[in-house]
Write a protein that holds these residues in place. Structure first.
Motif, PDB file in Angstrom:
ATOM      1  N   THR A  84      -1.643 -14.081  44.370  1.00 13.53           N
ATOM      2  CA  THR A  84      -0.787 -13.547  43.681  1.00 13.53           C
ATOM      3  C   THR A  84      -1.634 -12.284  42.653  1.00 13.53           C
ATOM      4  N   GLU A  85      -2.638 -12.228  42.378  1.00 18.43           N
ATOM      5  CA  GLU A  85      -3.582 -11.263  41.959  1.00 18.43           C
ATOM      6  C   GLU A  85      -3.610  -9.995  42.719  1.00 18.43           C
ATOM      7  N   ALA A  86      -3.695 -10.291  44.127  1.00 14.02           N
ATOM      8  CA  ALA A  86      -3.620  -9.206  44.850  1.00 14.02           C
ATOM      9  C   ALA A  86      -2.294  -8.509  45.052  1.00 14.02           C
ATOM     10  N   ALA A  87      -1.167  -9.282  45.119  1.00 12.51           N
ATOM     11  CA  ALA A  87      -0.039  -8.557  45.154  1.00 12.51           C
ATOM     12  C   ALA A  87       0.215  -7.844  43.832  1.00 12.51           C
ATOM     13  N   THR A  88      -0.236  -8.314  42.727  1.00 17.00           N
ATOM     14  CA  THR A  88      -0.044  -7.399  41.430  1.00 17.00           C
ATOM     15  C   THR A  88      -0.750  -6.188  41.590  1.00 17.00           C
ATOM     16  N   LEU A  89      -2.034  -6.041  42.135  1.00 16.15           N
ATOM     17  CA  LEU A  89      -2.829  -5.169  42.035  1.00 16.15           C
ATOM     18  C   LEU A  89      -1.992  -4.173  43.104  1.00 16.15           C
ATOM     19  N   LEU A  90      -1.546  -4.545  44.351  1.00 22.00           N
ATOM     20  CA  LEU A  90      -0.872  -3.648  45.125  1.00 22.00           C
ATOM     21  C   LEU A  90       0.544  -3.004  44.442  1.00 22.00           C
ATOM     22  N   LEU A  91       1.257  -3.753  43.679  1.00 18.26           N
ATOM     23  CA  LEU A  91       2.167  -3.306  43.114  1.00 18.26           C
ATOM     24  C   LEU A  91       1.872  -2.500  41.727  1.00 18.26           C
ATOM     25  N   ASN A  92       0.629  -2.578  41.151  1.00 19.35           N
ATOM     26  CA  ASN A  92       0.129  -1.607  40.211  1.00 19.35           C
ATOM     27  C   ASN A  92      -0.023  -0.450  40.931  1.00 19.35           C
ATOM     28  N   ARG A  93      -0.692  -0.564  42.055  1.00 10.58           N
ATOM     29  CA  ARG A  93      -1.353   0.991  42.684  1.00 10.58           C
ATOM     30  C   ARG A  93       0.105   1.618  43.088  1.00 10.58           C
ATOM     31  N   LEU A  94       1.036   0.958  43.742  1.00 12.51           N
ATOM     32  CA  LEU A  94       2.457   1.334  44.244  1.00 12.51           C
ATOM     33  C   LEU A  94       3.233   1.912  43.155  1.00 12.51           C
ATOM     34  N   ALA A  95       3.084   1.493  41.829  1.00 13.32           N
ATOM     35  CA  ALA A  95       3.836   1.954  40.434  1.00 13.32           C
ATOM     36  C   ALA A  95       3.202   3.261  40.242  1.00 13.32           C
ATOM     37  N   TRP A  96       1.802   3.238  40.443  1.00 14.65           N
ATOM     38  CA  TRP A  96       1.150   4.786  40.015  1.00 14.65           C
ATOM     39  C   TRP A  96       1.597   5.736  41.155  1.00 14.65           C
TER      40      TRP A  96
END
Length: 174
Positions: free
Chosen positions: A146-158
């Motif tokens: 779940t933390e890896a998914a959060t990081l992926l989504l944070n990067r996608l947002a940027w």
């Protein structure tokens, strides 16, 4: 707050298929955020003629793909090729699965394809092995997923913000 349209593309949402399980879990991760509005695209139910318009509307894309014979499936390649220009200047991430490699060979090949289509493949990705045992009751069993998914989504947002602004200021020319 800016809301980005995130196309989550998978081959099938059928509940008996692992891709559907992984996609449903990932879509729940996206739904829990305020910065993305998901558009889950089931390639088994979406006509190819409809796909370019939906990708054109997206600010970012996540491709959910299995690894077959050290590669990604042919029907996914057909779908990617049907879209062509709308992929350009958009961030793409991969959620892959399959065998001991966790689908990573499929992701590496997809990176090459999307580079040719002028998309920006981000570094972060999600990968699963021991299919379907890597999920229980619709959730991943591996700690940190779940933390890896959060990081992926944070990067996608940027990247979504950066590339949307760039496309708005200076349209990308192929």
């Amino acid at each position: 707050m800016t809301v980005f349209r995130l196309a989550v593309v998978c081959r099938s949402l059928a509940p008996e298929r692992f891709g559907g399980t992984a996609t449903a879990w990932f879509a729940r991760q996206v739904d829990s955020r305020d910065d993305f509005k998901p558009d889950v695209i089931d390639l088994s139910a979406t006509p190819l003629a409809e796909l370019p318009g939906r990708i054109d509307q997206a600010d970012a894309i996540v491709i959910v793909a299995p690894e077959y014979n050290h590669a990604y499936p042919g029907d996914l390649k057909t779908a990617i090729d049907a879209v062509r220009e709308p992929w350009a200047a958009k961030p793409v991430a991969f959620l892959t699965y399959g065998g001991r490699s966790r689908g990573l060979r499929a992701a590496e090949q997809l990176r090459l394809v999307f580079a040719e289509l002028h998309a920006v493949a981000i570094r972060e990705g999600l990968s699963f092995h021991d299919v379907p045992g890597s999920f229980v009751n619709g959730d991943p069993t591996e700690p940190g997923t779940t933390e890896a998914a959060t990081l992926l989504l944070n990067r996608l947002a940027w990247w979504s913000h950066t590339l949307r602004e760039a496309r708005t200021q200076t349209p990308y020319v192929l």
